[in-house]
Scaffold this motif. Sequence first.
Motif, PDB file in Angstrom:
ATOM      1  N   GLY A 190       0.818  -1.207   0.000  1.00 21.65           N
ATOM      2  CA  GLY A 190       0.000   0.000   0.000  1.00 21.65           C
ATOM      3  C   GLY A 190       0.849   1.253   0.000  1.00 21.65           C
ATOM      4  N   THR A 191       1.977   1.207   0.684  1.00 23.18           N
ATOM      5  CA  THR A 191       2.885   2.350   0.718  1.00 23.18           C
ATOM      6  C   THR A 191       3.478   2.610  -0.655  1.00 23.18           C
ATOM      7  N   VAL A 192       3.865   1.567  -1.343  1.00 19.17           N
ATOM      8  CA  VAL A 192       4.425   1.705  -2.681  1.00 19.17           C
ATOM      9  C   VAL A 192       3.382   2.286  -3.624  1.00 19.17           C
ATOM     10  N   MET A 193       2.152   1.904  -3.467  1.00 24.65           N
ATOM     11  CA  MET A 193       1.082   2.359  -4.338  1.00 24.65           C
ATOM     12  C   MET A 193       0.621   3.772  -3.980  1.00 24.65           C
ATOM     13  N   ALA A 194       1.199   4.375  -2.919  1.00 32.52           N
ATOM     14  CA  ALA A 194       0.746   5.674  -2.456  1.00 32.52           C
ATOM     15  C   ALA A 194       1.216   6.837  -3.332  1.00 32.52           C
ATOM     16  N   VAL A 195       1.954   6.571  -4.401  1.00 33.23           N
ATOM     17  CA  VAL A 195       2.376   7.629  -5.315  1.00 33.23           C
ATOM     18  C   VAL A 195       1.126   8.204  -5.965  1.00 33.23           C
ATOM     19  N   PRO A 196       0.973   9.532  -5.923  1.00 30.24           N
ATOM     20  CA  PRO A 196      -0.235  10.137  -6.491  1.00 30.24           C
ATOM     21  C   PRO A 196      -0.398   9.794  -7.968  1.00 30.24           C
ATOM     22  N   ALA A 197      -1.626   9.544  -8.352  1.00 26.35           N
ATOM     23  CA  ALA A 197      -1.915   9.194  -9.743  1.00 26.35           C
ATOM     24  C   ALA A 197      -1.568  10.336 -10.680  1.00 26.35           C
ATOM     25  N   HIS A 198      -1.541  11.561 -10.168  1.00 26.39           N
ATOM     26  CA  HIS A 198      -1.272  12.723 -11.011  1.00 26.39           C
ATOM     27  C   HIS A 198       0.205  13.100 -11.061  1.00 26.39           C
ATOM     28  N   ALA A 199       1.103  12.255 -10.533  1.00 20.75           N
ATOM     29  CA  ALA A 199       2.531  12.574 -10.516  1.00 20.75           C
ATOM     30  C   ALA A 199       3.058  12.828 -11.926  1.00 20.75           C
ATOM     31  N   GLY A 200       2.629  12.035 -12.889  1.00 13.34           N
ATOM     32  CA  GLY A 200       3.048  12.234 -14.274  1.00 13.34           C
ATOM     33  C   GLY A 200       2.513  13.531 -14.851  1.00 13.34           C
ATOM     34  N   VAL A 201       1.303  13.894 -14.439  1.00 12.68           N
ATOM     35  CA  VAL A 201       0.706  15.151 -14.897  1.00 12.68           C
ATOM     36  C   VAL A 201       1.524  16.315 -14.350  1.00 12.68           C
ATOM     37  N   CYS A 202       1.930  16.240 -13.090  1.00 12.02           N
ATOM     38  CA  CYS A 202       2.753  17.294 -12.488  1.00 12.02           C
ATOM     39  C   CYS A 202       4.047  17.462 -13.265  1.00 12.02           C
ATOM     40  N   SER A 203       4.656  16.369 -13.619  1.00 18.65           N
ATOM     41  CA  SER A 203       5.900  16.414 -14.381  1.00 18.65           C
ATOM     42  C   SER A 203       5.669  17.049 -15.747  1.00 18.65           C
ATOM     43  N   ASP A 204       4.595  16.671 -16.411  1.00 21.56           N
ATOM     44  CA  ASP A 204       4.264  17.246 -17.720  1.00 21.56           C
ATOM     45  C   ASP A 204       4.014  18.748 -17.615  1.00 21.56           C
ATOM     46  N   LEU A 205       3.306  19.164 -16.586  1.00 16.70           N
ATOM     47  CA  LEU A 205       3.029  20.586 -16.392  1.00 16.70           C
ATOM     48  C   LEU A 205       4.314  21.348 -16.112  1.00 16.70           C
ATOM     49  N   TRP A 206       5.200  20.776 -15.326  1.00 12.15           N
ATOM     50  CA  TRP A 206       6.490  21.394 -15.036  1.00 12.15           C
ATOM     51  C   TRP A 206       7.264  21.622 -16.333  1.00 12.15           C
ATOM     52  N   VAL A 207       7.300  20.611 -17.189  1.00 10.64           N
ATOM     53  CA  VAL A 207       8.010  20.726 -18.467  1.00 10.64           C
ATOM     54  C   VAL A 207       7.359  21.799 -19.339  1.00 10.64           C
ATOM     55  N   GLN A 208       6.035  21.789 -19.425  1.00 11.28           N
ATOM     56  CA  GLN A 208       5.348  22.789 -20.251  1.00 11.28           C
ATOM     57  C   GLN A 208       5.635  24.211 -19.776  1.00 11.28           C
ATOM     58  N   ARG A 209       5.537  24.426 -18.474  1.00 14.33           N
ATOM     59  CA  ARG A 209       5.764  25.762 -17.908  1.00 14.33           C
ATOM     60  C   ARG A 209       7.200  26.212 -18.137  1.00 14.33           C
ATOM     61  N   ASN A 210       8.138  25.338 -17.864  1.00 16.84           N
ATOM     62  CA  ASN A 210       9.533  25.710 -18.006  1.00 16.84           C
ATOM     63  C   ASN A 210       9.983  25.807 -19.454  1.00 16.84           C
ATOM     64  N   ALA A 211       9.317  25.108 -20.350  1.00 13.29           N
ATOM     65  CA  ALA A 211       9.613  25.255 -21.780  1.00 13.29           C
ATOM     66  C   ALA A 211       9.257  26.672 -22.245  1.00 13.29           C
ATOM     67  N   ILE A 212       8.181  27.214 -21.701  1.00 14.07           N
ATOM     68  CA  ILE A 212       7.810  28.604 -22.015  1.00 14.07           C
ATOM     69  C   ILE A 212       8.884  29.546 -21.490  1.00 14.07           C
ATOM     70  N   TYR A 213       9.329  29.326 -20.259  1.00 18.34           N
ATOM     71  CA  TYR A 213      10.396  30.152 -19.698  1.00 18.34           C
ATOM     72  C   TYR A 213      11.668  30.054 -20.552  1.00 18.34           C
ATOM     73  N   LYS A 214      12.041  28.839 -20.943  1.00 16.98           N
ATOM     74  CA  LYS A 214      13.243  28.626 -21.753  1.00 16.98           C
ATOM     75  C   LYS A 214      13.137  29.383 -23.078  1.00 16.98           C
ATOM     76  N   ALA A 215      11.976  29.290 -23.724  1.00 20.56           N
ATOM     77  CA  ALA A 215      11.771  29.953 -25.006  1.00 20.56           C
ATOM     78  C   ALA A 215      11.871  31.472 -24.888  1.00 20.56           C
ATOM     79  N   ASN A 216      11.647  31.975 -23.682  1.00 21.38           N
ATOM     80  CA  ASN A 216      11.709  33.421 -23.454  1.00 21.38           C
ATOM     81  C   ASN A 216      13.033  33.873 -22.845  1.00 21.38           C
ATOM     82  N   GLY A 217      14.001  32.966 -22.732  1.00 21.71           N
ATOM     83  CA  GLY A 217      15.338  33.345 -22.297  1.00 21.71           C
ATOM     84  C   GLY A 217      15.620  33.292 -20.817  1.00 21.71           C
ATOM     85  N   TYR A 218      14.820  32.555 -20.062  1.00 21.84           N
ATOM     86  CA  TYR A 218      15.022  32.477 -18.615  1.00 21.84           C
ATOM     87  C   TYR A 218      16.286  31.699 -18.267  1.00 21.84           C
TER      88      TYR A 218
END
Length: 93
Positions: A18-46
Amino acid sequence: MRSRLLMFVGAVSVAAAGTVMAVPAHAGVCSDLWVQRNAIYKANGYCFKTRKAINYFGNAGCLYDNAATMPMSGADKGRVLVIKKREKQLGCL
Protein backbone atom coordinates in the motif's frame (compact mmCIF):
# COMPACT_ATOMS: atom_id res chain seq x y z
CA MET A 1 2.29 -19.53 16.84
CA ARG A 2 3.44 -20.13 13.26
CA SER A 3 0.04 -19.10 11.85
CA ARG A 4 0.15 -15.84 13.83
CA LEU A 5 3.60 -15.11 12.45
CA LEU A 6 2.42 -15.77 8.90
CA MET A 7 -0.61 -13.53 9.41
CA PHE A 8 1.69 -10.77 10.73
CA VAL A 9 4.10 -11.11 7.79
CA GLY A 10 1.14 -11.06 5.38
CA ALA A 11 -0.26 -7.91 7.00
CA VAL A 12 3.12 -6.20 6.82
CA SER A 13 3.45 -7.17 3.14
CA VAL A 14 0.02 -5.74 2.36
CA ALA A 15 0.86 -2.55 4.27
CA ALA A 16 4.17 -2.21 2.42
CA ALA A 17 2.46 -2.73 -0.92
CA GLY A 18 0.00 0.00 0.00
CA THR A 19 2.88 2.35 0.72
CA VAL A 20 4.42 1.70 -2.68
CA MET A 21 1.08 2.36 -4.34
CA ALA A 22 0.75 5.67 -2.46
CA VAL A 23 2.38 7.63 -5.32
CA PRO A 24 -0.23 10.14 -6.49
CA ALA A 25 -1.92 9.19 -9.74
CA HIS A 26 -1.27 12.72 -11.01
CA ALA A 27 2.53 12.57 -10.52
CA GLY A 28 3.05 12.23 -14.27
CA VAL A 29 0.71 15.15 -14.90
CA CYS A 30 2.75 17.29 -12.49
CA SER A 31 5.90 16.41 -14.38
CA ASP A 32 4.26 17.25 -17.72
CA LEU A 33 3.03 20.59 -16.39
CA TRP A 34 6.49 21.39 -15.04
CA VAL A 35 8.01 20.73 -18.47
CA GLN A 36 5.35 22.79 -20.25
CA ARG A 37 5.76 25.76 -17.91
CA ASN A 38 9.53 25.71 -18.01
CA ALA A 39 9.61 25.26 -21.78
CA ILE A 40 7.81 28.60 -22.01
CA TYR A 41 10.40 30.15 -19.70
CA LYS A 42 13.24 28.63 -21.75
CA ALA A 43 11.77 29.95 -25.01
CA ASN A 44 11.71 33.42 -23.45
CA GLY A 45 15.34 33.35 -22.30
CA TYR A 46 15.02 32.48 -18.61
CA CYS A 47 18.21 31.48 -16.74
CA PHE A 48 17.27 28.46 -14.62
CA LYS A 49 18.51 28.18 -11.06
CA THR A 50 17.56 24.64 -10.00
CA ARG A 51 19.77 21.70 -10.89
CA LYS A 52 16.72 19.83 -12.23
CA ALA A 53 15.80 22.59 -14.69
CA ILE A 54 19.39 23.24 -15.75
CA ASN A 55 19.90 19.53 -16.41
CA TYR A 56 16.66 19.31 -18.40
CA PHE A 57 16.74 22.60 -20.34
CA GLY A 58 20.25 23.98 -19.93
CA ASN A 59 21.08 27.67 -19.66
CA ALA A 60 22.72 28.27 -23.03
CA GLY A 61 21.53 31.58 -24.43
CA CYS A 62 19.65 32.58 -21.29
CA LEU A 63 19.10 36.29 -20.72
CA TYR A 64 16.84 36.81 -17.69
CA ASP A 65 17.30 35.85 -14.04
CA ASN A 66 13.81 36.80 -12.86
CA ALA A 67 10.82 35.05 -14.42
CA ALA A 68 8.43 37.61 -12.95
CA THR A 69 10.05 40.50 -14.81
CA MET A 70 11.06 38.58 -17.94
CA PRO A 71 9.39 39.99 -21.07
CA MET A 72 6.80 37.51 -22.39
CA SER A 73 3.87 37.76 -24.72
CA GLY A 74 0.40 37.94 -23.24
CA ALA A 75 -0.30 34.44 -24.57
CA ASP A 76 2.78 33.02 -22.81
CA LYS A 77 1.94 34.81 -19.57
CA GLY A 78 -1.61 33.47 -19.73
CA ARG A 79 -0.45 29.93 -20.41
CA VAL A 80 2.00 30.07 -17.48
CA LEU A 81 -0.78 31.28 -15.18
CA VAL A 82 -3.08 28.44 -16.31
CA ILE A 83 -0.32 25.87 -15.78
CA LYS A 84 0.58 27.24 -12.33
CA LYS A 85 -3.07 27.19 -11.31
CA ARG A 86 -3.37 23.55 -12.34
CA GLU A 87 -0.12 22.67 -10.58
CA LYS A 88 -1.44 24.27 -7.40
CA GLN A 89 -4.77 22.41 -7.68
CA LEU A 90 -2.93 19.10 -7.98
CA GLY A 91 -0.48 19.92 -5.19
CA CYS A 92 2.49 19.88 -7.56
CA LEU A 93 3.95 23.18 -6.34
